[in-house]
Scaffold this motif. Structure first.
Motif, PDB file in Angstrom:
ATOM      1  N   TRP A 153       0.809  -1.222   0.000  1.00  0.00           N
ATOM      2  CA  TRP A 153       0.000   0.000   0.000  1.00  0.00           C
ATOM      3  C   TRP A 153       0.845   1.277   0.000  1.00  0.00           C
ATOM      4  N   PHE A 154       2.126   1.183   0.296  1.00  0.00           N
ATOM      5  CA  PHE A 154       2.948   2.380   0.474  1.00  0.00           C
ATOM      6  C   PHE A 154       2.923   3.347  -0.710  1.00  0.00           C
ATOM      7  N   PRO A 155       3.021   2.886  -1.960  1.00  0.00           N
ATOM      8  CA  PRO A 155       2.974   3.873  -3.056  1.00  0.00           C
ATOM      9  C   PRO A 155       1.661   4.668  -3.094  1.00  0.00           C
ATOM     10  N   VAL A 156       0.551   4.006  -2.786  1.00  0.00           N
ATOM     11  CA  VAL A 156      -0.742   4.704  -2.764  1.00  0.00           C
ATOM     12  C   VAL A 156      -0.734   5.776  -1.679  1.00  0.00           C
ATOM     13  N   HIS A 157      -0.197   5.441  -0.506  1.00  0.00           N
ATOM     14  CA  HIS A 157      -0.151   6.426   0.578  1.00  0.00           C
ATOM     15  C   HIS A 157       0.838   7.541   0.285  1.00  0.00           C
ATOM     16  N   ALA A 158       1.921   7.211  -0.377  1.00  0.00           N
ATOM     17  CA  ALA A 158       2.875   8.249  -0.778  1.00  0.00           C
ATOM     18  C   ALA A 158       2.197   9.224  -1.736  1.00  0.00           C
ATOM     19  N   ALA A 159       1.438   8.701  -2.678  1.00  0.00           N
ATOM     20  CA  ALA A 159       0.708   9.551  -3.623  1.00  0.00           C
ATOM     21  C   ALA A 159      -0.333  10.403  -2.902  1.00  0.00           C
ATOM     22  N   GLU A 160      -1.053   9.790  -1.975  1.00  0.00           N
ATOM     23  CA  GLU A 160      -2.072  10.509  -1.202  1.00  0.00           C
ATOM     24  C   GLU A 160      -1.452  11.653  -0.405  1.00  0.00           C
ATOM     25  N   LEU A 161      -0.339  11.383   0.245  1.00  0.00           N
ATOM     26  CA  LEU A 161       0.340  12.408   1.031  1.00  0.00           C
ATOM     27  C   LEU A 161       0.886  13.517   0.135  1.00  0.00           C
ATOM     28  N   TRP A 162       1.463  13.137  -0.997  1.00  0.00           N
ATOM     29  CA  TRP A 162       1.993  14.125  -1.942  1.00  0.00           C
ATOM     30  C   TRP A 162       0.866  15.052  -2.430  1.00  0.00           C
ATOM     31  N   LEU A 163      -0.287  14.454  -2.753  1.00  0.00           N
ATOM     32  CA  LEU A 163      -1.427  15.273  -3.197  1.00  0.00           C
ATOM     33  C   LEU A 163      -1.869  16.238  -2.100  1.00  0.00           C
ATOM     34  N   TRP A 164      -1.883  15.760  -0.859  1.00  0.00           N
ATOM     35  CA  TRP A 164      -2.291  16.630   0.240  1.00  0.00           C
ATOM     36  C   TRP A 164      -1.355  17.828   0.337  1.00  0.00           C
ATOM     37  N   PHE A 165      -0.048  17.581   0.299  1.00  0.00           N
ATOM     38  CA  PHE A 165       0.912  18.688   0.376  1.00  0.00           C
ATOM     39  C   PHE A 165       0.821  19.583  -0.853  1.00  0.00           C
ATOM     40  N   ALA A 166       0.567  19.001  -2.020  1.00  0.00           N
ATOM     41  CA  ALA A 166       0.451  19.803  -3.248  1.00  0.00           C
ATOM     42  C   ALA A 166      -0.768  20.718  -3.193  1.00  0.00           C
ATOM     43  N   ALA A 168      -2.656  21.502  -0.152  1.00  0.00           N
ATOM     44  CA  ALA A 168      -2.932  22.246   1.083  1.00  0.00           C
ATOM     45  C   ALA A 168      -1.743  22.411   2.006  1.00  0.00           C
ATOM     46  N   GLY A 169      -0.740  21.603   1.834  1.00  0.00           N
ATOM     47  CA  GLY A 169       0.357  21.596   2.791  1.00  0.00           C
ATOM     48  C   GLY A 169       1.400  22.661   2.540  1.00  0.00           C
ATOM     49  N   PRO A 170       2.267  22.841   3.481  1.00  0.00           N
ATOM     50  CA  PRO A 170       3.354  23.804   3.316  1.00  0.00           C
ATOM     51  C   PRO A 170       4.269  23.412   2.149  1.00  0.00           C
ATOM     52  N   PRO A 171       4.658  24.371   1.298  1.00  0.00           N
ATOM     53  CA  PRO A 171       5.505  24.071   0.140  1.00  0.00           C
ATOM     54  C   PRO A 171       6.824  23.387   0.510  1.00  0.00           C
ATOM     55  N   ALA A 172       7.402  23.713   1.648  1.00  0.00           N
ATOM     56  CA  ALA A 172       8.672  23.085   2.036  1.00  0.00           C
ATOM     57  C   ALA A 172       8.500  21.578   2.220  1.00  0.00           C
ATOM     58  N   TYR A 173       7.365  21.157   2.783  1.00  0.00           N
ATOM     59  CA  TYR A 173       7.127  19.730   2.961  1.00  0.00           C
ATOM     60  C   TYR A 173       6.913  19.042   1.618  1.00  0.00           C
ATOM     61  N   LEU A 174       6.244  19.721   0.701  1.00  0.00           N
ATOM     62  CA  LEU A 174       6.047  19.154  -0.637  1.00  0.00           C
ATOM     63  C   LEU A 174       7.402  18.937  -1.305  1.00  0.00           C
ATOM     64  N   THR A 175       8.289  19.900  -1.186  1.00  0.00           N
ATOM     65  CA  THR A 175       9.630  19.773  -1.768  1.00  0.00           C
ATOM     66  C   THR A 175      10.359  18.585  -1.150  1.00  0.00           C
ATOM     67  N   GLN A 176      10.312  18.475   0.163  1.00  0.00           N
ATOM     68  CA  GLN A 176      10.961  17.353   0.870  1.00  0.00           C
ATOM     69  C   GLN A 176      10.403  16.014   0.416  1.00  0.00           C
ATOM     70  N   LEU A 177       9.075  15.913   0.371  1.00  0.00           N
ATOM     71  CA  LEU A 177       8.446  14.659  -0.013  1.00  0.00           C
ATOM     72  C   LEU A 177       8.741  14.336  -1.472  1.00  0.00           C
ATOM     73  N   THR A 178       8.724  15.326  -2.330  1.00  0.00           N
ATOM     74  CA  THR A 178       9.032  15.105  -3.753  1.00  0.00           C
ATOM     75  C   THR A 178      10.432  14.519  -3.891  1.00  0.00           C
ATOM     76  N   GLU A 179      11.398  15.082  -3.181  1.00  0.00           N
ATOM     77  CA  GLU A 179      12.765  14.562  -3.232  1.00  0.00           C
ATOM     78  C   GLU A 179      12.813  13.116  -2.743  1.00  0.00           C
ATOM     79  N   ARG A 180      12.081  12.827  -1.693  1.00  0.00           N
ATOM     80  CA  ARG A 180      12.048  11.453  -1.174  1.00  0.00           C
ATOM     81  C   ARG A 180      11.436  10.501  -2.192  1.00  0.00           C
ATOM     82  N   LEU A 181      10.352  10.919  -2.832  1.00  0.00           N
ATOM     83  CA  LEU A 181       9.670  10.051  -3.790  1.00  0.00           C
ATOM     84  C   LEU A 181      10.475   9.874  -5.066  1.00  0.00           C
ATOM     85  N   GLU A 182      11.260  10.850  -5.420  1.00  0.00           N
ATOM     86  CA  GLU A 182      12.096  10.717  -6.625  1.00  0.00           C
ATOM     87  C   GLU A 182      13.138   9.623  -6.447  1.00  0.00           C
TER      88      GLU A 182
END
Length: 187
Positions: A153-166, A168-182
């Motif tokens: 299930w992890f990829p689905v949750h990673a996508a869900e979290l990324w969408l949330w940050f994209a 509504a979330g703080p841009p810095a967290y989106l950048t961090q998560l994007t780097e992790r997912l890459e």
């Protein structure tokens, strides 16, 4: 047992419950607390759900939205569902209180729904793993689940979290998560 102080259409106010967030102590204490929270989640999943709970999140819709939004490539496939149960919806170390290694409260029930118990455990484990990868093993062991089924299930949750940050979330967290997912790894 908490005492009800006030009840409104959108909130319930109760007396202060003992404990601190699971992540308030050391890394090792947090892991012991996550381990202790697993049986609580399993017991919740065995309880008869209250009437009127909403359905689980639309995982196919999450995957589709993620792909259309252009998040980093992920090995996205929604695992086969298991029978729906009573789910908390936001089982995180910020929504659980503990004294020492003992869970004393489960907070923030506004996301409760009927859903897949493995999905919920996986969401909790994925989110906790962002702080410490050992969290996955603690939650899976405490719950008594199959680690491979949880990790599926992890990829689905990673996508869900990324969408949330994209959205509504703080841009810095989106950048961090994007780097992790890459640098995604199925490990």
């Amino acid at each position: 047992m908490p005492e009800l102080l006030d009840e409104r259409a959108d909130s319930v106010l109760i007396t202060l419950l003992p404990g601190e967030r699971l992540d308030a102590g050391t890394a090792d204490l947090r892991l012991r607390r996550l381990l202790a929270s697993g049986p609580w989640l399993r017991r919740l999943h065995r309880r008869r759900p209250p009437t009127g709970l909403p359905a689980a999140p639309d995982d196919a819709g999450i995957v589709d939205r993620y792909r259309r939004t252009g998040g980093p490539p992920l090995p996205l496939a929604v695992p086969p569902p298991t029978p729906a149960v009573f789910c908390h919806g936001d089982w995180t170390d910020g929504n659980l209180l503990a004294v020492s290694d003992e869970i004393t409260a489960v907070l923030d029930w506004e996301a409760a729904h009927l859903g897949d118990p493995v999905r919920e455990l996986a969401r909790a484990a994925y989110g906790a793993s962002l702080k410490d990868e050992r969290s996955v093993d603690a939650l899976v062991e405490g719950y008594g689940a199959d680690a491979r089924a949880v990790r599926a299930w992890f990829p689905v949750h990673a996508a869900e979290l990324w969408l949330w940050f994209a959205e509504a979330g703080p841009p810095a967290y989106l950048t961090q998560l994007t780097e992790r997912l890459e640098g995604w790894s199925d490990g």
